[in-house]
Design a protein around this motif. Structure first.
Motif, short mmCIF file in Angstrom:
data_model
loop_
_atom_site.label_atom_id
_atom_site.label_comp_id
_atom_site.label_asym_id
_atom_site.label_seq_id
_atom_site.Cartn_x
_atom_site.Cartn_y
_atom_site.Cartn_z
N ALA A 240 0.95 -1.30 0.03
CA ALA A 240 -0.03 0.00 0.06
C ALA A 240 0.98 1.28 0.04
O ALA A 240 0.46 2.41 -0.81
N ALA A 241 1.93 1.17 0.51
CA ALA A 241 2.91 2.46 0.71
C ALA A 241 3.99 2.61 -0.27
O ALA A 241 4.25 3.55 -0.62
N ASP A 242 4.07 1.59 -1.16
CA ASP A 242 4.87 1.33 -2.25
C ASP A 242 4.34 0.59 -3.41
O ASP A 242 4.45 -0.53 -3.51
N ALA A 243 3.72 1.44 -4.26
CA ALA A 243 3.08 0.97 -5.52
C ALA A 243 4.07 -0.05 -6.31
O ALA A 243 3.81 -0.98 -6.78
N GLY A 244 5.57 0.25 -6.41
CA GLY A 244 6.40 -0.49 -7.13
C GLY A 244 6.40 -1.84 -6.49
O GLY A 244 6.78 -2.68 -7.40
N VAL A 245 6.43 -1.97 -5.07
CA VAL A 245 6.44 -3.25 -4.52
C VAL A 245 5.26 -4.01 -5.25
O VAL A 245 5.52 -5.44 -5.43
N GLY A 246 4.11 -3.50 -5.21
CA GLY A 246 3.10 -4.22 -5.48
C GLY A 246 3.27 -4.75 -7.14
O GLY A 246 2.73 -5.53 -7.66
N ASP A 247 3.71 -3.67 -8.02
CA ASP A 247 3.93 -3.98 -9.39
C ASP A 247 4.87 -5.26 -9.40
O ASP A 247 4.72 -5.99 -10.47
N ALA A 248 5.89 -5.16 -8.86
CA ALA A 248 6.87 -6.22 -9.02
C ALA A 248 6.46 -7.77 -8.48
O ALA A 248 6.55 -8.58 -9.10
N ILE A 249 5.44 -7.61 -7.40
CA ILE A 249 4.95 -8.88 -7.14
C ILE A 249 3.96 -9.32 -8.14
O ILE A 249 3.76 -10.48 -8.65
N GLU A 250 3.08 -8.28 -8.58
CA GLU A 250 2.26 -8.69 -9.72
C GLU A 250 2.78 -9.31 -10.91
O GLU A 250 2.32 -10.34 -11.43
N ASP A 251 4.03 -8.68 -11.31
CA ASP A 251 4.69 -9.20 -12.32
C ASP A 251 5.19 -10.48 -12.27
O ASP A 251 5.39 -11.46 -13.31
N ALA A 252 5.78 -10.96 -10.89
CA ALA A 252 6.17 -12.34 -10.58
C ALA A 252 5.12 -13.35 -10.56
O ALA A 252 5.17 -14.38 -11.02
N VAL A 253 3.83 -12.84 -10.15
CA VAL A 253 2.69 -13.63 -10.16
C VAL A 253 2.34 -14.08 -11.77
O VAL A 253 2.24 -14.94 -12.17
N ALA A 254 2.27 -12.93 -12.62
CA ALA A 254 2.13 -13.24 -13.98
C ALA A 254 3.21 -14.05 -14.76
O ALA A 254 2.58 -14.97 -15.66
N ALA A 255 4.54 -14.36 -14.42
CA ALA A 255 5.14 -14.99 -14.99
C ALA A 255 5.02 -16.31 -14.52
O ALA A 255 5.21 -17.42 -15.26
N ILE A 256 4.46 -16.56 -13.39
CA ILE A 256 4.31 -18.16 -12.81
C ILE A 256 2.83 -18.70 -13.38
O ILE A 256 3.07 -19.71 -13.67
N ASN A 257 2.07 -17.62 -13.79
CA ASN A 257 0.86 -18.03 -14.29
C ASN A 257 0.89 -18.69 -15.64
O ASN A 257 -0.04 -19.53 -16.19
N GLY A 258 1.84 -18.24 -16.60
CA GLY A 258 2.23 -18.97 -17.82
C GLY A 258 1.39 -18.30 -18.78
O GLY A 258 0.49 -17.35 -18.62
#
Length: 974
Positions: A240-258
């Motif tokens: 919530a405090a750092d949008a960049g962290v959230g974006d990085a986690i979402e990118d990692a999730v997307a990579a795993i999803n195939g």
């Protein structure tokens, strides 16, 4: 004082849904009170799956179902009931919960933490099944296709919940939590992508990695849970405090999803899923590999271990509070045959109720003097009894929910003298013979080998491991035990036995086991049948007791008892699925007999048998519920008794159905070389049309016909799927179902099928008035026989419903309230005969009989029951009995099998002269005022010789309920 009686006098069953709420029920309290019931008997109203139409898929026992109401609206509902002197009985579900989706916190915790979850022992999960790839895991058979296909289509999606700081894999509405131990591997790619900006994740990654996932004590696991929640909260705060962290986690999730179309891209997601405490799978896998106990074969209803003390306390916390506050006066316990130890559960429940009602300050419930339960609290159980089976007297309950009465009283309107003729009509129509008992055994075998094969496999494995404990039985193979066990369960003549460590095996259960073993051994015809001796000794627990029959050295007594009790949980679902949900949809000699708790192989009830069972109920379970319609019935109470009229006319019926078959043959199709629909389904359809045809549809046309046609089509589709012959729920046959749908529409097309419909309407002109007589008689018998009469919602008018969901349609209470108000204190129901089709005459019978029961609660609850002898030309067409106590008596007279008396009659009243010399032979009665008939309001002086002619009694109304007060008896009420 709550204003609600401790002992129910009469109940009304209500189905609560998002469209019928606490507020709506509260508005109807004045009507229910005016009708004469004492308690509302509510469907489950604890928190269930969103949109649930029945409430049995509970997801949280500690909350009200928000779609039905909240604590405030519930309290207002109870207050309205108490204001009108009404109590509340709750249908409680101790056996299972709704799982899957995203709404059961206990289940989701088990998925996240596995066997270490504090809630893991609450569910009946085998964490060490034969399939080694499921060790430490629970199978989740919720996928709509093969796992690989679902995975490669990208339908399994890892998602990050930023608000909670939690990871889950989603499959449409199903959420599969990711184990906390996997969070570090999910966060590290984000940390690496962020470089120096991701340093804040380091501490969280280390902390998640350090969580102890294998701890087993509840206290330690609770601490770990709190620590995990704190870490997730920190992660959510960081995002919530750092949008960049959230974006990085979402990118990692997307990579795993195939990516769809690139199978190799799903490797990471597959590996993640393989590391979880569960294995997601195609729903068809459940039949062979599921490792949690279900309600029957329904994957999203998981069995509860309510015998576990912690599960018992948490599952009952809200219910116990409501009992303690005086807001619940009784419980109906659902599916008790699924419990590990039903009697132990009943005992524990009554003990807690006793403490709750005895504690200082507990609200007092008014009691009728002399009317008291044998137990601390009113509890009835949903228990299906075979015709040769009785409820155990050592059970601390008031009785059953009344399925056995529904079939007992319904059988009175079946002409047993025509059994052979009706059997021949059926066999000739379908061109083959069917032995119902053999059919049940065959369907039980089919169920065991298909939808419940996994349960058989697990149980056989447990018995095999038990056999290995002794050198006397170690040579029995797993395959041999599995085959023999299937034979024995298929031959068991009851739903289950009730063997426990404390109570052992009683003579009743031993008799059932001996019967099943004997039949199975004979059917198998094996050269070496010693495995059956082992099964008998194991299932009776004799094998674990020295000196007992079959007792031998080497067995662990605890293992023996556990296996025997698990086997009992297996046999019940097998019987239910095979009998109620399969055989009942394959055998159609007379479908009014195919009812929950019924045995279609038994053709009718004799009057003497009816009296005998009533005597026994009064002696053993005087507050047993008496039902003639339920939320689970296969056909409505008036549908059944109208169909039963066919048993009085086998010759005419055969002429008609054979002509109809010829007349309608061109409306069929041919599918895979066979006619569609088949002759068996066609025969059932004709009976269905006779039984369920709406009384206001006097000529087949218009919107009424269209609506009826759609109801019948829906019913027939369900019926053929339940039968599992040419279609099924597991593999719907669209071609057959479409042909069946076209056939029904063709039959009910007023232009294409005018000759057929004309003959059907002509038959209904004969059958419907007789069915109405039966329906009124059945209603009177239910209200006046020993027990607590239960009225299913809407059945105060005619009930021509079919199986659910047809029997759960909205009820027009406005029409019912208006009708009851209009009748008022009118004493003579004969005026309602002319317009009998509108249902007001049935409501009149209900209200008048319940009013008398309300004025004389002791008389009908505990008063003597005495059959009245009937002699004369039509003696066998009358059911008559007396209820007597110190204050007075009531004489109940109801007709049956009256078709021969109603030639050309268009109202439900046999002409008085048709009764001829039929006479009641009354016993000597004490001096009393002249009895008054509750339905005509007239006084009926009793002849000095006790001979009362039926023609004089039933000349104005088809029933009689005479009540007299003994000279000198005081006034009383409730």
């Amino acid at each position: 004082m709550t204003g609600a009686l401790a002992v129910p006098r009469a109940t009304i069953r209500l189905q609560f849904t998002k469209d019928f709420t606490f507020e709506r029920a509260a508005e109807l309290a004045p009507y229910f009170a005016a009708l004469g019931v004492s308690h509302v008997y509510a469907s489950p109203f604890l928190k269930a799956r969103a949109g649930s139409t029945h409430g049995y898929d509970i997801t949280d026992h500690a909350q009200f179902n928000p779609e039905v109401g909240d604590a405030a609206t519930f309290d207002a509902f109870v207050a309205a009931l108490h204001q009108h002197g009404l109590g509340l009985i709750l249908d409680f579900v101790p056996n299972h919960m709704g799982v899957g989706a995203n709404d059961n916190p206990w289940w989701l915790d088990v998925l996240e933490w596995g066997p270490a979850s504090p809630f893991a022992p609450f569910f009946d999960i085998d964490w060490s099944p034969p399939e080694t790839n499921l060790h430490g895991k629970v199978l989740l058979p919720f996928l709509g296709d093969q796992y690989g296909a679902v995975l490669e289509r990208g339908e399994l999606q890892l998602k990050f919940d930023a608000e909670r700081g939690a990871f889950s894999v989603w499959y449409w509405s199903h959420r599969f939590p990711v184990a906390v131990r996997n969070y570090p591997r999910l966060l590290k790619p984000a940390r690496d992508a962020l470089g120096d900006k991701g340093a804040a994740l380091d501490a969280l990654i280390a902390a998640f990695a350090g969580l102890g996932g294998g701890v087993r004590t509840v206290q330690r696991q609770a601490a770990v849970h709190r620590e995990a929640e704190e870490l997730r909260a920190q992660l959510a705060a960081l995002v919530a405090a750092d949008a960049g962290v959230g974006d990085a986690i979402e990118d990692a999730v997307a990579a795993i999803n195939g990516r769809a179309g690139e199978p190799d891209s799903f490797q990471a997601l597959h590996e993640l899923l393989e590391e979880q405490n569960y294995r997601v799978a195609y729903w068809r896998v459940a039949a062979d590999e599921i490792n949690y106990r279900r309600f029957f074969d329904i994957n999203d209803l998981a069995g509860l271990r309510i015998d576990r003390p912690e599960a018992f306390e948490l599952a009952h916390q809200l219910v116990f509070r409501l009992i303690g506050e005086g807001k619940l006066q009784g419980l109906r316990l659902d599916h008790v045959d699924g419990l590990y130890d039903p009697v132990g559960y009943f005992e524990k429940l009554q003990d807690r109720a006793a403490y709750l009602t005895l504690r200082p300050g507990a609200p007092a419930m008014p009691e009728v003097p002399g009317l008291r339960l044998r137990q601390p609290f009113y509890v009835v159980v949903e228990k299906i009894l075979a015709h040769h089976e009785t409820l155990r007297e050592d059970w601390p309950v008031a009785g059953t929910t009344g399925y056995e009465f529904m079939n007992l009283v319904g059988g009175l309107f079946v002409d047993s003298g025509n059994e052979a003729a009706m059997t021949e009509v059926y066999h000739r129509f379908i061109r083959r013979e069917v032995d119902f008992e053999k059919l049940v055994v065959e369907t039980k075998r089919k169920i065991i080998q298909s939808s419940l094969s996994s349960e058989l496999h697990v149980l056989a494995g447990q018995l095999h491991r038990l056999a290995q404990q002794s050198w006397n039985t170690r040579d029995f193979t797993l395959t041999g035990i599995r085959r023999a066990l299937a034979d024995v369960v298929a031959c068991l003549p009851v739903y289950r036995t009730y063997v426990t460590a404390e109570r052992g095996v009683d003579e009743v259960d031993r008799r059932y086991l001996d019967w099943a073993i004997g039949r199975a051994r004979k059917m198998a015809g094996a050269a070496d049948a010693s495995v059956y001796d082992f099964l008998l000794a194991a299932l009776s627990t004799d094998v674990g007791r020295e000196g007992a029959r079959g007792g031998q050295r080497g067995y662990n007594p605890e293992d023996v008892v556990h296996v025997a009790m698990k086997a009992q949980q297996f046999s019940g679902p097998v019987m239910a699925k095979a009998l109620e949900d399969t055989a009942f949809y394959r055998y159609f000699r007379l479908i009014s007999l195919n009812e929950v708790g019924g045995e279609p192989g038994r053709f009718g009830t004799s009057v003497s048998a009816f009296h005998h069972v009533n005597h026994e109920r009064l002696r053993r379970f005087p507050f047993n519920m008496l039902a003639t319609a339920t939320h689970d019935h296969k056909r409505g109470e008036d549908t059944r008794v109208r169909i039963s009229v066919l048993s009085e006319m086998p010759e005419r019926w055969e002429v008609l159905v054979r002509r109809w078959q010829r007349m309608n043959r061109f409306k069929k199709r041919e599918i895979e070389g066979a006619a569609a629909p088949g002759r068996n389904d066609e025969y059932m359809l004709y009976q269905t049309l006779v039984g369920a045809w709406p009384l206001d549809l006097t000529w087949p046309s218009g919107e009424g016909l269209k609506a009826f046609c759609e109801r019948v089509c829906a019913y027939m589709t369900k019926a053929v799927r339940e039968a599992k012959v040419r279609s099924s729920w597991a593999s719907p046959n669209a071609d057959y179902e479409n042909a069946l749908d076209r056939f029904v529409h063709g039959l009910l097309d007023s232009e294409r099928s005018a000759p057929f419909l004309a003959e059907l309407m002509d038959l209904l002109d004969t059958v419907a008035p007789v069915g109405a007589v039966n329906g009124l008689a059945q209603t009177l018998l239910r209200i006046t026989a020993p027990g607590v009469p239960d009225l299913y919602q809407g059945t105060d008018f005619w009930d021509l419903s079919l199986v659910d969901p047809d029997n759960r349609r909205p009820v027009d209470y406005a029409a019912r309230r208006h009708a009851l108000d209009a009748v008022g204190e009118q004493g003579d129901g004969a005026a309602l005969l002319k317009d009998w089709r509108d249902g007001r005459i049935k409501q009149f019978v209900v209200a008048r009989a319940l009013a008398l029961r309300q004025r004389e609660p002791l008389l009908f609850a505990l008063g003597d029951y005495r059959a009245v002898e009937v002699v004369g030309e039509h003696a066998e067409r009358v059911v008559a009995f007396l209820r007597r106590d110190a204050s007075g008596f009531a004489l109940v007279v109801a007709p049956r099998l009256v078709l021969p008396l109603m030639k050309g009659v268009t109202v439900p009243l046999p002409p008085a002269e048709a009764w001829g010399d039929t006479t009641l032979m009354l016993p000597e009665l004490p001096s009393a005022t002249a009895p008054v008939d509750a339905f005509t309001g007239r006084a009926v002086p009793l002849p000095a010789d006790g001979e009362l002619r039926v023609a004089d009694l039933l000349d104005r109304f088809p029933l009689a309920l005479l009540h007299a007060t003994l000279a000198g008896a005081g006034e009383k009420g409730a």
